[in-house]
Design a protein around this motif. Structure first.
Motif, PDB file in Angstrom:
ATOM      1  N   GLY A 278       0.785  -1.227   0.000  1.00  0.00           N
ATOM      2  CA  GLY A 278       0.000   0.000   0.000  1.00  0.00           C
ATOM      3  C   GLY A 278       0.813   1.271   0.000  1.00  0.00           C
ATOM      4  O   GLY A 278       0.251   2.362  -0.097  1.00  0.00           O
ATOM      5  N   ILE A 279       2.148   1.156   0.148  1.00  0.00           N
ATOM      6  CA  ILE A 279       3.022   2.331   0.139  1.00  0.00           C
ATOM      7  C   ILE A 279       4.020   2.208  -1.002  1.00  0.00           C
ATOM      8  O   ILE A 279       4.654   1.171  -1.168  1.00  0.00           O
ATOM      9  CB  ILE A 279       3.778   2.491   1.469  1.00  0.00           C
ATOM     10  CG1 ILE A 279       2.795   2.827   2.602  1.00  0.00           C
ATOM     11  CG2 ILE A 279       4.838   3.580   1.366  1.00  0.00           C
ATOM     12  CD1 ILE A 279       3.453   3.013   3.956  1.00  0.00           C
ATOM     13  N   THR A 280       4.140   3.271  -1.778  1.00  0.00           N
ATOM     14  CA  THR A 280       5.119   3.322  -2.870  1.00  0.00           C
ATOM     15  C   THR A 280       6.100   4.458  -2.602  1.00  0.00           C
ATOM     16  O   THR A 280       5.693   5.588  -2.306  1.00  0.00           O
ATOM     17  CB  THR A 280       4.435   3.560  -4.224  1.00  0.00           C
ATOM     18  OG1 THR A 280       3.601   2.440  -4.531  1.00  0.00           O
ATOM     19  CG2 THR A 280       5.459   3.744  -5.339  1.00  0.00           C
ATOM     20  N   VAL A 281       7.386   4.156  -2.706  1.00  0.00           N
ATOM     21  CA  VAL A 281       8.433   5.158  -2.535  1.00  0.00           C
ATOM     22  C   VAL A 281       8.716   5.806  -3.886  1.00  0.00           C
ATOM     23  O   VAL A 281       8.933   5.097  -4.884  1.00  0.00           O
ATOM     24  CB  VAL A 281       9.721   4.515  -1.984  1.00  0.00           C
ATOM     25  CG1 VAL A 281      10.827   5.567  -1.842  1.00  0.00           C
ATOM     26  CG2 VAL A 281       9.452   3.835  -0.646  1.00  0.00           C
ATOM     27  N   VAL A 282       8.702   7.138  -3.942  1.00  0.00           N
ATOM     28  CA  VAL A 282       8.972   7.856  -5.195  1.00  0.00           C
ATOM     29  C   VAL A 282      10.304   8.595  -5.078  1.00  0.00           C
ATOM     30  O   VAL A 282      10.702   9.024  -3.996  1.00  0.00           O
ATOM     31  CB  VAL A 282       7.839   8.837  -5.537  1.00  0.00           C
ATOM     32  CG1 VAL A 282       6.554   8.076  -5.860  1.00  0.00           C
ATOM     33  CG2 VAL A 282       7.580   9.824  -4.403  1.00  0.00           C
ATOM     34  N   GLN A 283      10.957   8.730  -6.211  1.00  0.00           N
ATOM     35  CA  GLN A 283      12.299   9.321  -6.229  1.00  0.00           C
ATOM     36  C   GLN A 283      12.257  10.842  -6.154  1.00  0.00           C
ATOM     37  O   GLN A 283      13.097  11.477  -5.510  1.00  0.00           O
ATOM     38  CB  GLN A 283      13.038   8.890  -7.504  1.00  0.00           C
ATOM     39  CG  GLN A 283      13.137   7.385  -7.673  1.00  0.00           C
ATOM     40  CD  GLN A 283      13.845   6.713  -6.517  1.00  0.00           C
ATOM     41  OE1 GLN A 283      14.896   7.168  -6.075  1.00  0.00           O
ATOM     42  NE2 GLN A 283      13.275   5.619  -6.018  1.00  0.00           N
ATOM     43  N   ASP A 284      11.290  11.446  -6.847  1.00  0.00           N
ATOM     44  CA  ASP A 284      11.188  12.908  -6.897  1.00  0.00           C
ATOM     45  C   ASP A 284       9.776  13.284  -7.313  1.00  0.00           C
ATOM     46  O   ASP A 284       8.909  12.413  -7.456  1.00  0.00           O
ATOM     47  CB  ASP A 284      12.221  13.490  -7.878  1.00  0.00           C
ATOM     48  CG  ASP A 284      12.194  12.809  -9.244  1.00  0.00           C
ATOM     49  OD1 ASP A 284      11.092  12.383  -9.681  1.00  0.00           O
ATOM     50  OD2 ASP A 284      13.255  12.701  -9.883  1.00  0.00           O
ATOM     51  N   THR A 285       9.534  14.570  -7.516  1.00  0.00           N
ATOM     52  CA  THR A 285       8.175  15.005  -7.844  1.00  0.00           C
ATOM     53  C   THR A 285       7.729  14.546  -9.228  1.00  0.00           C
ATOM     54  O   THR A 285       6.536  14.306  -9.449  1.00  0.00           O
ATOM     55  CB  THR A 285       8.054  16.540  -7.747  1.00  0.00           C
ATOM     56  OG1 THR A 285       9.046  17.160  -8.571  1.00  0.00           O
ATOM     57  CG2 THR A 285       8.226  17.004  -6.309  1.00  0.00           C
TER      58      THR A 285
END
Length: 305
Positions: A278-285
């Motif tokens: 349920g959680i996704t890590v994103v690199q930048d905007t």
């Protein structure tokens, strides 16, 4: 004996307010759920609870035992008074009730709205943070440029900056108040931001118009902010803080959460909260915008608003 009646939309709205006002033994979202399940607040008041299970029928009976004609009259008067100052009412029975909220299991019986919520607002991403205004502003700007609506509270300087960034990018924002639309000082130093939101998008309150902000209303404000959104971006926050609590609440509703890589690396609570997914890590905007667009469009339904 079940009464029959001709139902007018304004009367239904007044009945929703009256039933909510008498809710004491159960959370407000329980009342919202049984009203939606019955399809009519007036029918519930009249004793028609066909289709409800035993527990819900008991709750409905408790509510209607406390509703009076005066309650309905006062509710109608309140709706008229608020409409005169540019604030409309949306209830769980209205076609304009936000579908993203209806999907969550903690949706509210009603919302007061200054401005207008549009069908495209189902493509909303909530931006929630504690101290990292720069990251929150960058996210709001990128999401708005990607054509997504931004939802956020309007309680702190960070919140105000989020709305200003989204509006500056030509986007729409849904601003959620921590108190009632008519409560003194509810806007604090952000009255000008609130005015812009009301003129260009929608300012929202789930509270009675004269409700003053409290710790309890702040918790409910986060619930509504995330409820209005299809997904949520948590910018920052420590263990046990408001962002942590918000993340756990959102995951319980089945919605997805995005977090920046730095938050994931620095705080163990992120991985712990998302150990079931349920959680996704994103690199930048840019990564956030692309993934949010994909997720929102994949989940979008024409009936969401």
């Amino acid at each position: 004996m079940v009464m029959t009646m001709t139902i007018a939309p304004a009367d239904e709205q007044a009945a929703v307010l009256a039933l909510t006002k008498t809710t004491c033994t159960q959370p407000g979202h329980h009342t919202a759920r049984i009203i939606a399940a019955a399809g009519s607040a007036l029918k519930l008041i009249a004793g028609d609870d066909v289709g409800l299970d035993e527990t819900d029928r008991a709750h409905a009976a408790d509510l209607r035992s406390h509703v009076s004609v005066e309650d309905l009259d006062q509710a109608r008067d309140l709706i008229t008074t608020m409409r005169a100052v540019g604030v409309s009412l949306v209830t769980v029975l209205d076609d304009t009730y936000p579908g993203n909220m209806l999907w969550a299991n903690n949706h509210q019986p009603f919302l007061w709205v200054r401005g207008q919520m549009l069908p495209e607002d189902h493509r909303a991403v909530a931006v929630v943070g504690e101290r990292d205004s720069d990251r929150a502003v960058a996210a709001a700007h990128a999401l708005a440029e990607a054509g997504l609506t931004v939802a956020a509270p309007l309680r702190t300087a960070l919140d105000a900056a989020v709305h200003e960034a989204a509006l500056a990018a030509g986007g729409r924002t849904l601003g959620v108040l921590t108190g009632g639309m008519a409560a003194p000082d509810v806007l604090g130093p952000y009255a000008n931001v609130a005015r812009q939101i009301g003129e260009r998008a929608a300012l929202v309150s789930p509270f009675w118009p004269d409700t003053a902000p409290t710790d309890q209303t702040i918790a409910q404000e986060h619930m509504v902010t995330c409820g209005l959104a299809a997904t949520v971006y948590i910018t920052d926050g420590g263990d046990g803080g408001s962002s942590h609590r918000c993340t756990e609440m959102v995951l319980k509703t089945g919605k997805h959460v995005f977090v920046p890589q730095r938050l994931h690396q620095e705080h163990a609570w992120v991985a712990q909260a998302g150990f079931r997914g349920g959680i996704t890590v994103v690199q930048d905007t840019d990564d956030l915008s692309k993934q949010a667009v994909n997720l929102v469009d994949m989940c979008s339904q024409t009936t969401m608003f």
